[in-house]
Write a protein that holds these residues in place. Structure first.
Motif, PDB file in Angstrom:
ATOM      1  N   ALA A 268       0.833  -1.204   0.000  1.00 39.50           N
ATOM      2  CA  ALA A 268       0.000   0.000   0.000  1.00 39.50           C
ATOM      3  C   ALA A 268       0.870   1.258   0.000  1.00 39.50           C
ATOM      4  CB  ALA A 268      -0.928  -0.006   1.217  1.00 39.50           C
ATOM      5  N   GLY A 269       1.955   1.210   0.774  1.00 41.27           N
ATOM      6  CA  GLY A 269       2.866   2.355   0.809  1.00 41.27           C
ATOM      7  C   GLY A 269       3.506   2.607  -0.541  1.00 41.27           C
ATOM      8  N   LEU A 270       3.920   1.536  -1.208  1.00 42.87           N
ATOM      9  CA  LEU A 270       4.516   1.684  -2.536  1.00 42.87           C
ATOM     10  C   LEU A 270       3.500   2.220  -3.542  1.00 42.87           C
ATOM     11  CD1 LEU A 270       6.613  -1.625  -2.695  1.00 42.87           C
ATOM     12  CD2 LEU A 270       7.488   0.722  -2.460  1.00 42.87           C
ATOM     13  N   ASP A 271       2.261   1.751  -3.415  1.00 44.77           N
ATOM     14  CA  ASP A 271       1.201   2.236  -4.307  1.00 44.77           C
ATOM     15  C   ASP A 271       0.947   3.722  -4.085  1.00 44.77           C
ATOM     16  OD1 ASP A 271      -1.135   1.928  -6.130  1.00 44.77           O
ATOM     17  OD2 ASP A 271      -2.260   2.361  -4.294  1.00 44.77           O
ATOM     18  N   LEU A 272       0.886   4.148  -2.819  1.00 45.72           N
ATOM     19  CA  LEU A 272       0.672   5.561  -2.522  1.00 45.72           C
ATOM     20  C   LEU A 272       1.825   6.419  -3.051  1.00 45.72           C
ATOM     21  CD1 LEU A 272      -0.721   5.417   1.130  1.00 45.72           C
ATOM     22  CD2 LEU A 272      -1.981   6.041  -0.944  1.00 45.72           C
ATOM     23  N   PHE A 273       3.039   5.916  -2.921  1.00 42.81           N
ATOM     24  CA  PHE A 273       4.203   6.648  -3.433  1.00 42.81           C
ATOM     25  C   PHE A 273       4.111   6.800  -4.946  1.00 42.81           C
ATOM     26  CE2 PHE A 273       8.471   6.636  -5.302  1.00 42.81           C
ATOM     27  CZ  PHE A 273       8.985   7.794  -4.721  1.00 42.81           C
ATOM     28  N   ARG A 274       3.697   5.724  -5.641  1.00 42.24           N
ATOM     29  CA  ARG A 274       3.562   5.783  -7.103  1.00 42.24           C
ATOM     30  C   ARG A 274       2.538   6.829  -7.519  1.00 42.24           C
ATOM     31  NH1 ARG A 274      -0.071   4.012 -10.505  1.00 42.24           N
ATOM     32  NH2 ARG A 274      -1.206   2.973  -8.825  1.00 42.24           N
ATOM     33  N   VAL A 275       1.365   6.809  -6.865  1.00 39.09           N
ATOM     34  CA  VAL A 275       0.315   7.774  -7.212  1.00 39.09           C
ATOM     35  C   VAL A 275       0.782   9.199  -6.907  1.00 39.09           C
ATOM     36  CG1 VAL A 275      -2.047   8.534  -6.716  1.00 39.09           C
ATOM     37  CG2 VAL A 275      -1.517   6.084  -6.850  1.00 39.09           C
ATOM     38  N   ALA A 276       1.439   9.381  -5.755  1.00 36.24           N
ATOM     39  CA  ALA A 276       1.925  10.708  -5.378  1.00 36.24           C
ATOM     40  C   ALA A 276       2.964  11.216  -6.369  1.00 36.24           C
ATOM     41  CB  ALA A 276       2.501  10.671  -3.969  1.00 36.24           C
ATOM     42  N   LYS A 277       3.883  10.354  -6.761  1.00 38.14           N
ATOM     43  CA  LYS A 277       4.928  10.763  -7.707  1.00 38.14           C
ATOM     44  C   LYS A 277       4.320  11.165  -9.050  1.00 38.14           C
ATOM     45  CE  LYS A 277       9.209   9.169  -9.876  1.00 38.14           C
ATOM     46  NZ  LYS A 277      10.146   8.028 -10.044  1.00 38.14           N
ATOM     47  N   ASN A 278       3.307  10.397  -9.501  1.00 39.15           N
ATOM     48  CA  ASN A 278       2.680  10.698 -10.787  1.00 39.15           C
ATOM     49  C   ASN A 278       1.886  12.009 -10.761  1.00 39.15           C
ATOM     50  OD1 ASN A 278       3.709   8.366 -11.904  1.00 39.15           O
ATOM     51  ND2 ASN A 278       1.854   7.162 -11.592  1.00 39.15           N
ATOM     52  N   SER A 279       1.431  12.405  -9.577  1.00 41.15           N
ATOM     53  CA  SER A 279       0.622  13.624  -9.475  1.00 41.15           C
ATOM     54  C   SER A 279       1.417  14.813  -8.941  1.00 41.15           C
ATOM     55  CB  SER A 279      -0.588  13.369  -8.572  1.00 41.15           C
ATOM     56  OG  SER A 279      -0.183  13.005  -7.268  1.00 41.15           O
ATOM     57  N   ARG A 282       1.274  18.258 -10.954  1.00 41.28           N
ATOM     58  CA  ARG A 282       0.017  18.988 -10.812  1.00 41.28           C
ATOM     59  C   ARG A 282      -0.197  19.464  -9.390  1.00 41.28           C
ATOM     60  NH1 ARG A 282      -4.676  16.202 -11.518  1.00 41.28           N
ATOM     61  NH2 ARG A 282      -3.672  14.187 -11.285  1.00 41.28           N
ATOM     62  N   ALA A 283       0.200  18.642  -8.417  1.00 44.70           N
ATOM     63  CA  ALA A 283      -0.034  18.986  -7.006  1.00 44.70           C
ATOM     64  C   ALA A 283       0.853  20.141  -6.550  1.00 44.70           C
ATOM     65  CB  ALA A 283       0.196  17.762  -6.126  1.00 44.70           C
ATOM     66  N   GLY A 284       2.071  20.222  -7.088  1.00 46.60           N
ATOM     67  CA  GLY A 284       2.952  21.340  -6.767  1.00 46.60           C
ATOM     68  C   GLY A 284       3.873  21.123  -5.591  1.00 46.60           C
ATOM     69  N   SER A 285       3.575  20.134  -4.762  1.00 51.53           N
ATOM     70  CA  SER A 285       4.436  19.844  -3.611  1.00 51.53           C
ATOM     71  C   SER A 285       4.178  18.408  -3.169  1.00 51.53           C
ATOM     72  CB  SER A 285       4.141  20.803  -2.445  1.00 51.53           C
ATOM     73  OG  SER A 285       2.857  20.547  -1.897  1.00 51.53           O
ATOM     74  N   TRP A 286       5.168  17.842  -2.447  1.00 47.91           N
ATOM     75  CA  TRP A 286       5.001  16.471  -1.967  1.00 47.91           C
ATOM     76  C   TRP A 286       3.844  16.327  -0.972  1.00 47.91           C
ATOM     77  CZ3 TRP A 286       6.174  11.977  -3.805  1.00 47.91           C
ATOM     78  CH2 TRP A 286       7.261  11.851  -4.680  1.00 47.91           C
ATOM     79  N   PRO A 287       3.650  17.257  -0.024  1.00 48.71           N
ATOM     80  CA  PRO A 287       2.502  17.105   0.887  1.00 48.71           C
ATOM     81  C   PRO A 287       1.161  17.043   0.151  1.00 48.71           C
ATOM     82  CG  PRO A 287       4.052  18.680   1.788  1.00 48.71           C
ATOM     83  CD  PRO A 287       4.538  18.361   0.414  1.00 48.71           C
ATOM     84  N   HIS A 288       0.990  17.913  -0.853  1.00 49.65           N
ATOM     85  CA  HIS A 288      -0.255  17.882  -1.612  1.00 49.65           C
ATOM     86  C   HIS A 288      -0.344  16.613  -2.455  1.00 49.65           C
ATOM     87  CE1 HIS A 288      -0.884  22.460  -1.235  1.00 49.65           C
ATOM     88  NE2 HIS A 288      -1.782  21.830  -0.518  1.00 49.65           N
TER      89      HIS A 288
END
Length: 317
Positions: A268-279, A282-288
Motif C-alpha cells: 500500500a505504501g509503494l502504491d501511494l508513493f507511485r500515485v503521489a509521484k505521478n501527481s 500537478r499537485a505542486g508539492s510532496w505534501p499535496h
C-alpha cells in the motif's frame, strides 16, 4: 457548417443564488448568443436573478422528480435554431475567451462534443476543494466522456435524443457514450474553459459525492457491456483489482499468517508513493501529492457503496 455558427448557452441551476449572477455574467461575456436558464424549482432568488439579465430566457421546471438531465433537455430543446449548444452549471464561471477555442475544435465535423480545462475557484478553502481541483481531467485529444459543462453539436443531441432523464446522476457520461456510438468524437482541448465552485467543507459531503461517483461508474460500465464503444471499463477493472488485492491480503492474514498485514502495508505504501509521484507536477508539492494519493485510495470505499446502491436500486426488466 455556416461561416457564423449559431450558439445557444443552456445554464441550469437550483438554489444557486450566490453563484448565478457571476455565472450568467461570464456567459454574456462570451459574445452574442442565445441564453436559456432552466431552474429546477429554486426556493431562493435564482429565478429573480436570471430574469434580471436582459435577453436571458427563463424556464422553471414543474416536474415532481427533477434532475439535471431534465433541465438540460428542456434547455436545448427550447434553443431551436442553434448549431451548437453549450451547457453550463450555475455554480461555474466560463473563462473569458473560451468559446472561440471550442468552436475551432468543432470545425471538424467528426467532433460531436468538446470541452477544455477546469479549475476550482477556491482550492485553498478546504482539503476537499483541493482534491477536486486535482481531480479535473487534463487530457488533450479524444476522450471517453465529459461532465456537465460541455459544448455539443446540436445534431448529436437530436440523433441521441439528448440526456437520459431517468438517471439521477451520470447523465453526462451516458450522453458522451451515446454520442461516440453515433460515430462522433468527444474532444478535450488544452484551454481553460471554466472555474468551478465545488464548495465541499465536510467529510460527509465528500463521502456522499463519491458514493454518487460510484453509482455513476457502475451505470456507465453496465451500459458499456458487450459494446466496442465503451467507457470507464479500464477504470472499473483497476477498481476491482485494488479491492481484490486488499481482500486477498486480509484473508491471508486471517487464515495463514498475520505477517501478510505487513506485506500489505508495504504494498500500500509503494502504491501511494507511485500515485503521489505521478501527481507531483500537478499537485505542486510532496505534501499535496501525498494527500492526493490518499484521496485516490480513500474514495474507493464510498465508490464501492455507490456500486452496491446502483445494483440494489437499478430498474430490472
Amino acid at each position: 457548417m455556416s461561416t457564423t455558427p449559431r450558439v445557444a448557452f443552456v445554464v441550469i441551476g437550483r438554489n444557486e443564488e450566490k453563484n448565478l449572477a457571476r455565472c450568467l455574467e461570464s456567459v454574456v461575456r462570451q459574445g452574442e448568443a442565445r441564453i436559456v436558464y432552466v431552474d429546477s424549482r429554486s426556493t431562493d432568488r435564482s429565478v429573480e436573478i436570471a430574469r434580471g439579465f436582459p435577453g436571458v430566457e427563463v424556464i422553471v421546471l414543474q416536474d415532481e422528480k427533477l434532475n439535471a438531465a431534465k433541465a438540460r433537455n428542456a434547455g436545448w430543446r427550447a434553443a431551436e435554431g442553434a448549431d451548437f449548444v453549450h451547457f453550463v452549471d450555475g455554480d461555474s464561471v466560463l473563462a473569458d475567451g473560451w468559446l472561440p477555442h471550442g468552436l475551432a475544435a468543432l470545425q471538424d465535423d467528426a467532433v460531436g462534443a468538446v470541452f477544455g480545462r477546469f479549475k476550482e475557484m477556491h482550492p485553498e478553502a478546504s482539503i476537499y476543494n483541493r482534491m477536486a481541483d486535482l481531480d479535473w481531467p487534463t487530457a488533450n485529444g479524444p476522450v471517453e466522456t465529459f461532465g456537465g459543462i460541455v459544448l455539443v453539436r446540436r445534431a448529436c443531441l437530436e440523433a441521441t435524443g439528448g440526456y437520459d432523464d431517468q438517471l439521477r446522476v451520470g447523465e453526462d457520461p451516458a450522453l458522451a457514450l451515446d454520442i461516440r456510438r453515433h460515430g462522433f468524437t468527444v474532444l478535450q482541448v488544452p484551454h481553460l474553459m471554466a472555474l468551478h465552485d465545488i464548495d465541499i467543507h465536510t467529510f460527509g459531503a465528500y463521502w456522499r459525492r463519491n458514493v454518487m461517483v460510484g453509482w455513476s461508474l457502475a451505470e456507465i460500465s453496465y451500459r458499456s457491456r458487450g459494446h466496442v464503444v465503451s467507457a470507464w471499463s479500464g477504470r472499473t477493472l483497476r477498481f476491482a483489482a485494488l479491492l481484490g488485492g486488499a481482500m486477498v491480503v486480509l484473508l491471508t492474514a486471517i487464515l495463514v499468517t498475520p505477517w501478510a498485514i505487513a506485506g500489505g502495508i508495504l504494498l500500500a505504501g509503494l502504491d501511494l508513493f507511485r500515485v503521489a509521484k505521478n501527481s507531483l507536477y500537478r499537485a505542486g508539492s510532496w505534501p499535496h501529492a501525498i494527500a492526493y494519493a490518499l484521496h485516490a485510495r480513500v474514495i474507493l470505499l464510498p465508490m464501492v457503496l455507490g456500486h452496491w446502491k446502483w445494483y440494489v436500486e437499478r430498474p430490472r426488466a
